[in-house]
Motif scaffolding. Sequence first.
Motif, mmCIF file in Angstrom:
data_model
loop_
_atom_site.group_PDB
_atom_site.id
_atom_site.type_symbol
_atom_site.label_atom_id
_atom_site.label_comp_id
_atom_site.label_asym_id
_atom_site.label_seq_id
_atom_site.Cartn_x
_atom_site.Cartn_y
_atom_site.Cartn_z
ATOM 1 N N UNK A 65 0.841 -1.204 0.000
ATOM 2 C CA UNK A 65 0.000 0.000 0.000
ATOM 3 C C UNK A 65 0.876 1.253 0.000
ATOM 4 N N UNK A 66 1.911 1.233 0.830
ATOM 5 C CA UNK A 66 2.841 2.364 0.870
ATOM 6 C C UNK A 66 3.543 2.537 -0.479
ATOM 7 N N UNK A 67 4.026 1.440 -1.023
ATOM 8 C CA UNK A 67 4.737 1.504 -2.301
ATOM 9 C C UNK A 67 3.867 2.089 -3.399
ATOM 10 N N UNK A 68 2.597 1.747 -3.352
ATOM 11 C CA UNK A 68 1.706 2.245 -4.400
ATOM 12 C C UNK A 68 1.442 3.739 -4.271
ATOM 13 N N UNK A 69 1.349 4.209 -3.032
ATOM 14 C CA UNK A 69 1.207 5.664 -2.864
ATOM 15 C C UNK A 69 2.463 6.369 -3.364
ATOM 16 N N UNK A 70 3.609 5.816 -3.017
ATOM 17 C CA UNK A 70 4.872 6.432 -3.452
ATOM 18 C C UNK A 70 4.983 6.399 -4.976
ATOM 19 N N UNK A 71 4.494 5.348 -5.559
ATOM 20 C CA UNK A 71 4.529 5.219 -7.015
ATOM 21 C C UNK A 71 3.757 6.352 -7.676
ATOM 22 N N UNK A 72 2.615 6.651 -7.122
ATOM 23 C CA UNK A 72 1.801 7.729 -7.698
ATOM 24 C C UNK A 72 2.535 9.061 -7.596
ATOM 25 N N UNK A 73 3.138 9.288 -6.433
ATOM 26 C CA UNK A 73 3.873 10.540 -6.256
ATOM 27 C C UNK A 73 5.075 10.592 -7.193
ATOM 28 N N UNK A 74 5.706 9.452 -7.379
ATOM 29 C CA UNK A 74 6.869 9.404 -8.258
ATOM 30 C C UNK A 74 6.463 9.580 -9.720
ATOM 31 N N UNK A 75 5.368 8.926 -10.118
ATOM 32 C CA UNK A 75 4.891 9.069 -11.496
ATOM 33 C C UNK A 75 4.586 10.529 -11.831
ATOM 34 N N UNK A 76 4.103 11.251 -10.842
ATOM 35 C CA UNK A 76 3.807 12.672 -11.065
ATOM 36 C C UNK A 76 5.070 13.518 -10.999
ATOM 37 N N UNK A 77 6.185 12.896 -10.614
ATOM 38 C CA UNK A 77 7.445 13.638 -10.526
ATOM 39 C C UNK A 77 7.615 14.413 -9.236
ATOM 40 N N UNK A 78 6.711 14.197 -8.284
ATOM 41 C CA UNK A 78 6.780 14.976 -7.047
ATOM 42 C C UNK A 78 7.867 14.477 -6.114
ATOM 43 N N UNK A 79 8.187 13.193 -6.222
ATOM 44 C CA UNK A 79 9.251 12.654 -5.371
ATOM 45 C C UNK A 79 10.277 11.925 -6.228
ATOM 46 N N UNK A 80 11.451 11.795 -5.661
ATOM 47 C CA UNK A 80 12.538 11.058 -6.311
ATOM 48 C C UNK A 80 12.911 9.906 -5.405
ATOM 49 N N UNK A 81 13.503 8.876 -5.975
ATOM 50 C CA UNK A 81 13.964 7.780 -5.139
ATOM 51 C C UNK A 81 15.465 7.610 -5.338
ATOM 52 N N UNK A 82 16.097 7.073 -4.297
ATOM 53 C CA UNK A 82 17.534 6.878 -4.341
ATOM 54 C C UNK A 82 17.854 5.665 -3.499
#
Lengths: 112, 112
Positions: free
Chosen positions: A48-65
């Motif tokens: 569930x957490x990963x999917x929320x992060x995915x949405x934010x990442x798809x929109x470009x609002x967050x980056x991952x490292x």
Amino acid sequence: MEKDSLESTANILKLLGDKTRLAMMGLLIKNDCCVCEFVEIFKMTQPAISQHLRKLKDAGLVKEQRRGQWIFYSLNRDHRSFPLVQDVIRHIPDQEEKIIQLEQQGLRITCN
Amino acid sequence: MEKDSLESTANILKLLGDKTRLAMMGLLIKNDCCVCEFVEIFKMTQPAISQHLRKLKDAGLVKEQRRGQWIFYSLNRDHRSFPLVQDVIRHIPDQEEKIIQLEQQGLRITCN
DNA sequence: TGCTTATATAATAAATTGCTTATATACGTT
DNA sequence: AACGTATATAAGCAATTTATTATATAAGCA
């Protein structure tokens, strides 16, 4: 001030219009976080957490490292709509407390 | 600054996270509007418009006022989250143009 | 290499959303 | 009173959202 299109603004607001994602953004404006920390903070399943992060990442609002075993998320402060995000976050209570609680539980270090 | 709860903020943002409702709020911050004007501006059916307005009204973001045959909607500037709404609207293009177009088509007066 | 941990993805189910059509209500006019 | 216009509401439906469970991938370590 730079204005975004109506449509792109609505899309950002839709993403922020979820309690979990809004809190995530409120946390990320203060600290980078990894998935397992979010899982602990929000008491939600990891997918569930990963999917929320995915949405934010798809929109470009967050980056991952990736840092070793963990993947840390951070705000993309270069996003065209980052000023909007900032303005919105100013209206919510500080989320840092959640991080502090995590530290007190000794759960923060699991990701360091 | 006054902060709203995370939850109430997310609820407001969810409402604003729709292109039509966001534009409505952008219009209302400049002019009161009646339902038939929204129908014309957004080229949507009257029930669709009414349902969007209902959501905004249920949240307390807009007020309605009957003027003869018409019901005019206006922003509730006393809403606890009005400052948030204002901040958000600052990020979208000015919507007044849509009203001007309506006037040029002679369609504004249908509601006066 | 095999095991554990961290994370992502896929499939699915339940809830919610936003439209449509049909109908009800309220006001103004004749 | 009857009719037309403006609006609200209800019912139904398709699309979207958010969670869950199961599985895949990738890194670290014995």
